[in-house]
Design a protein around this motif. Structure first.
Motif, PDB file in Angstrom:
ATOM      1  N   SER A  63       0.667  -1.180   0.123  1.00  0.00           N
ATOM      2  CA  SER A  63       0.064   0.003   0.036  1.00  0.00           C
ATOM      3  C   SER A  63       0.764   1.288   0.231  1.00  0.00           C
ATOM      4  CB  SER A  63      -0.737   0.140   0.982  1.00  0.00           C
ATOM      5  OG  SER A  63      -0.355   0.197   2.517  1.00  0.00           O
ATOM      6  N   ARG A 111      -1.693   4.056  -1.748  1.00  0.00           N
ATOM      7  CA  ARG A 111      -3.205   3.331  -1.356  1.00  0.00           C
ATOM      8  C   ARG A 111      -3.390   3.121   0.216  1.00  0.00           C
ATOM      9  NH1 ARG A 111      -2.840  -0.910  -5.744  1.00  0.00           N
ATOM     10  NH2 ARG A 111      -3.796   0.100  -7.764  1.00  0.00           N
ATOM     11  N   GLN A 161      -5.823  -1.319  -0.720  1.00  0.00           N
ATOM     12  CA  GLN A 161      -4.772  -2.230  -1.329  1.00  0.00           C
ATOM     13  C   GLN A 161      -5.283  -3.670  -1.079  1.00  0.00           C
ATOM     14  OE1 GLN A 161      -2.018  -1.613  -3.195  1.00  0.00           O
ATOM     15  NE2 GLN A 161      -1.728  -3.684  -3.946  1.00  0.00           N
TER      16      GLN A 161
END
Length: 69
Positions: A18, A23, A28
């Motif tokens: 991530s 993200r 993720q």
């Protein structure tokens, strides 16, 4: 929305991925779940095929390959 129990090692992989993909950890994990579900439903498609199909479904044009070279 619910809670999903995952292994600590997998959670750590999601956390690291991530950060690279910019993200959240949840985003993720959701991305990996969605791609995995699509891959199971379409075993003949590659990851790139799945991504291209998903982008096309929301009318995002593929980048011009000549511009990337």
């Amino acid at each position: 929305m619910g809670i999903v129990k995952i292994d600590d090692a997998l959670h750590e992989e999601v956390r690291r991925a991530s950060a690279v993909m910019c993200r959240s950890i949840n985003a993720q994990a959701e991305f990996w779940m969605k791609i995995g579900r699509l891959a199971e439903a379409n075993p003949a498609l590659s990851f790139n095929d799945i991504i291209s199909r998903e982008l096309a479904s929301v009318q995002v044009p593929e980048p011009d390959e000549r511009a990337a070279a």
